[in-house]
Design an enzyme around this catalytic site. Structure first.
Site, PDB file in Angstrom:
ATOM      1  N   SER A 138       0.884  -1.045   0.001  1.00  0.00           N
ATOM      2  CA  SER A 138      -0.017   0.128  -0.129  1.00  0.00           C
ATOM      3  C   SER A 138       0.790   1.073  -0.060  1.00  0.00           C
ATOM      4  O   SER A 138       1.939   1.030   0.500  1.00  0.00           O
ATOM      5  CB  SER A 138      -1.006   0.109   1.368  1.00  0.00           C
ATOM      6  OG  SER A 138      -1.629   1.349   1.409  1.00  0.00           O
ATOM      7  N   TYR A 151      -1.978  -1.183  10.543  1.00  0.00           N
ATOM      8  CA  TYR A 151      -2.092  -1.288   8.979  1.00  0.00           C
ATOM      9  C   TYR A 151      -0.866  -0.801   8.292  1.00  0.00           C
ATOM     10  O   TYR A 151      -0.132  -1.599   7.733  1.00  0.00           O
ATOM     11  CB  TYR A 151      -3.447  -0.785   8.576  1.00  0.00           C
ATOM     12  CG  TYR A 151      -3.392  -0.866   6.882  1.00  0.00           C
ATOM     13  CD1 TYR A 151      -3.740  -2.387   6.420  1.00  0.00           C
ATOM     14  CD2 TYR A 151      -3.399   0.143   6.147  1.00  0.00           C
ATOM     15  CE1 TYR A 151      -3.791  -2.345   5.161  1.00  0.00           C
ATOM     16  CE2 TYR A 151      -3.478  -0.184   4.740  1.00  0.00           C
ATOM     17  CZ  TYR A 151      -3.904  -1.343   4.164  1.00  0.00           C
ATOM     18  OH  TYR A 151      -3.860  -1.653   2.816  1.00  0.00           O
TER      19      TYR A 151
HETATM   20  N1  LIG Z   1      -8.904  -0.539  -1.265  1.00  0.00           N
HETATM   21  C1  LIG Z   1      -7.818   0.057  -0.822  1.00  0.00           C
HETATM   22  O1  LIG Z   1      -7.830   1.241  -0.606  1.00  0.00           O
HETATM   23  C2  LIG Z   1      -6.366  -0.559  -0.616  1.00  0.00           C
HETATM   24  C3  LIG Z   1      -5.428   0.375  -0.680  1.00  0.00           C
HETATM   25  C4  LIG Z   1      -3.833  -0.222  -0.683  1.00  0.00           C
HETATM   26  C5  LIG Z   1      -3.720  -1.381  -0.520  1.00  0.00           C
HETATM   27  N2  LIG Z   1      -4.836  -2.392  -0.386  1.00  0.00           N
HETATM   28  C6  LIG Z   1      -4.497  -3.926  -0.078  1.00  0.00           C
HETATM   29  O2  LIG Z   1      -5.102  -4.465  -1.124  1.00  0.00           O
HETATM   30  C7  LIG Z   1      -5.549  -5.843  -0.804  1.00  0.00           C
HETATM   31  C8  LIG Z   1      -6.805  -6.379  -1.253  1.00  0.00           C
HETATM   32  O3  LIG Z   1      -7.547  -5.480  -0.840  1.00  0.00           O
HETATM   33  P1  LIG Z   1      -9.201  -4.876  -1.162  1.00  0.00           P
HETATM   34  O4  LIG Z   1      -8.984  -3.423  -1.307  1.00  0.00           O
HETATM   35  O5  LIG Z   1      -9.262  -5.657  -2.405  1.00  0.00           O
HETATM   36  O6  LIG Z   1     -10.184  -5.484   0.068  1.00  0.00           O
HETATM   37  P2  LIG Z   1     -11.150  -6.343  -0.188  1.00  0.00           P
HETATM   38  O7  LIG Z   1     -12.211  -6.021  -1.020  1.00  0.00           O
HETATM   39  O8  LIG Z   1     -11.862  -6.225   1.357  1.00  0.00           O
HETATM   40  O9  LIG Z   1     -10.689  -7.915  -0.096  1.00  0.00           O
HETATM   41  C9  LIG Z   1      -9.942  -8.403   0.692  1.00  0.00           C
HETATM   42  C10 LIG Z   1      -9.808  -9.894   0.438  1.00  0.00           C
HETATM   43  O10 LIG Z   1      -8.872 -10.763   1.472  1.00  0.00           O
HETATM   44  C11 LIG Z   1      -9.753 -11.689   1.605  1.00  0.00           C
HETATM   45  N3  LIG Z   1      -9.302 -12.230   3.386  1.00  0.00           N
HETATM   46  C12 LIG Z   1      -9.515 -11.360   4.182  1.00  0.00           C
HETATM   47  N4  LIG Z   1      -9.055 -12.263   5.351  1.00  0.00           N
HETATM   48  C13 LIG Z   1      -8.786 -13.268   4.813  1.00  0.00           C
HETATM   49  C14 LIG Z   1      -8.404 -14.414   5.376  1.00  0.00           C
HETATM   50  N5  LIG Z   1      -8.306 -14.708   6.883  1.00  0.00           N
HETATM   51  N6  LIG Z   1      -8.241 -15.680   4.699  1.00  0.00           N
HETATM   52  C15 LIG Z   1      -8.156 -15.605   3.443  1.00  0.00           C
HETATM   53  N7  LIG Z   1      -8.336 -14.336   2.810  1.00  0.00           N
HETATM   54  C16 LIG Z   1      -8.889 -13.439   3.458  1.00  0.00           C
HETATM   55  C17 LIG Z   1     -11.071 -11.442   1.542  1.00  0.00           C
HETATM   56  O11 LIG Z   1     -11.788 -12.706   1.299  1.00  0.00           O
HETATM   57  P3  LIG Z   1     -12.650 -13.574   2.269  1.00  0.00           P
HETATM   58  O12 LIG Z   1     -13.095 -12.583   3.457  1.00  0.00           O
HETATM   59  O13 LIG Z   1     -13.742 -14.293   1.367  1.00  0.00           O
HETATM   60  O14 LIG Z   1     -11.837 -14.327   3.016  1.00  0.00           O
HETATM   61  C18 LIG Z   1     -11.096 -10.716   0.175  1.00  0.00           C
HETATM   62  O15 LIG Z   1     -11.021 -11.480  -0.763  1.00  0.00           O
HETATM   63  C19 LIG Z   1      -5.123  -5.849   0.842  1.00  0.00           C
HETATM   64  O16 LIG Z   1      -4.131  -6.345   1.109  1.00  0.00           O
HETATM   65  C20 LIG Z   1      -5.237  -4.409   0.956  1.00  0.00           C
HETATM   66  O17 LIG Z   1      -4.335  -4.104   2.112  1.00  0.00           O
HETATM   67  C21 LIG Z   1      -6.221  -1.942  -0.580  1.00  0.00           C
END
Ligand SMILES: NC(=O)c1ccc[n+]([C@@H]2O[C@H](COP(=O)([O-])OP(=O)(O)OC[C@H]3O[C@@H](n4cnc5c(N)ncnc54)[C@H](OP(=O)(O)O)[C@@H]3O)[C@@H](O)[C@H]2O)c1
Length: 258
Positions: A138, A151
């Site tokens: 991130s 985080y």
């Molecule tokens: N969105 C943003 O603004 C942003 C910015 C920078 C970085 N990121 C990073 O991008 C990545 C993806 O996030 P996103 O934004 O796409 O969020 P998201 O829509 O909440 O997706 C998170 C994913 O992680 C999975 N997950 C959570 N806990 C888990 C566990 N215990 N075991 C296996 N899978 C798990 C969830 O699936 P289940 O709940 O089905 O397990 C979901 O598929 C993350 O690492 C986040 O930190 C996001």
């Protein structure tokens, strides 16, 4: 015709957001994809839409779940060319107000599980002389983030680990990249209690999951150590690098409280 150099991929956190877009993009291009997350129905919905998607339901907070994904990555009969460590979450709020068990889970998923899967990926890939590892970090990794303290710390770890592994893998034929997105509308905001960002940050601050996925894939193919999607975040990361550390954390704290 598959336009990517990888024939197979494994994406964690593929049930929503960036991971789902990544899995669908790869599957649509003809890459055989293993999709990993806890919500089986969401993973099955992706599998139903494509010919070559394998569902691996695993909770990466558990040793059992981590072992199942490690075993899949290590399977020599069905090698995985690209591993995307994408599963992760955050916790917005004052450190002392947040549930310490939740914070421990955040570290377990964002740091410990990612480390274990990175190890499995490189252990399988380096002897093959071929492979791609994309760790989703991130822009929060570039400076401390008061009210998102754990985080930002987990993501600082991810960026640092991944940059080190990029150098260790130099000359082996394996590409290692840290993907550092800025604000991206996904389920992250609901899960991480940052839904107010939709009102407090202007439209130009947001990147789309599509843009994040396209940039991340292009950069890991190009063997870049760091991938920062969006001109606004590229400019921000350059400015952060030129800013004294005390000022970074003060500004970051002010942004979080705005
Ligand atoms: N969105 C943003 O603004 C942003 C910015 C920078 C970085 N990121 C990073 O991008 C990545 C993806 O996030 P996103 O934004 O796409 O969020 P998201 O829509 O909440 O997706 C998170 C994913 O992680 C999975 N997950 C959570 N806990 C888990 C566990 N215990 N075991 C296996 N899978 C798990 C969830 O699936 P289940 O709940 O089905 O397990 C979901 O598929 C993350 O690492 C986040 O930190 C996001």
């Amino acid at each position: 015709m598959n336009r990517y150099p990888f024939a197979s991929a494994l994406v964690t956190g593929a049930s929503s957001g960036i991971g789902e877009v990544m899995a669908r993009e790869l599957a649509a291009a003809g890459v055989a994809v293993v999709v990993v997350a806890r919500r089986a129905d969401r993973l099955q919905a992706i599998a139903d839409d494509f010919d070559d998607v394998e569902v691996l339901v695993a909770d990466l907070l558990t040793k059992k779940g981590q072992r199942a994904v490690v075993a899949r990555i290590a399977d020599v009969q069905h090698p995985v060319d690209l591993v995307v460590n994408n599963a992760g979450f955050g916790s917005n709020g004052d450190f002392v107000q947040l549930d310490p068990d939740r914070l421990a889970h955040e570290v377990e998923l964002n740091v410990a599980a990612l480390t274990r899967l990175s190890h499995a990926a490189l252990t399988a890939m380096i002897p093959r002389g071929r492979g791609w590892l994309l760790n989703v970090s991130s822009v929060a990794s570039f400076q401390p983030a008061p009210r998102l303290a754990v985080y930002a710390a987990t993501k600082a770890y991810v960026t640092s680990l991944t940059e080190s592994l990029h150098e260790e893998a130099r000359g082996t034929g394996v590409h290692v990249t840290a993907l550092c997105p800025g604000l991206t509308k996904t389920e992250f905001q609901r899960v991480s209690n940052t839904e107010q960002y939709a009102d407090s940050f202007p439209g130009f601050a947001w990147t789309s999951p599509d843009q994040v996925v396209r940039t991340g894939l292009a950069d890991v193919i190009a063997d870049r150590a760091l991938s920062v999607p969006g001109v606004q975040y590229k400019a921000m990361s350059t400015a952060v690098n030129m800013t004294p550390r005390w000022l970074r954390r003060r500004v970051s704290g002010l942004v979080q409280r705005s």
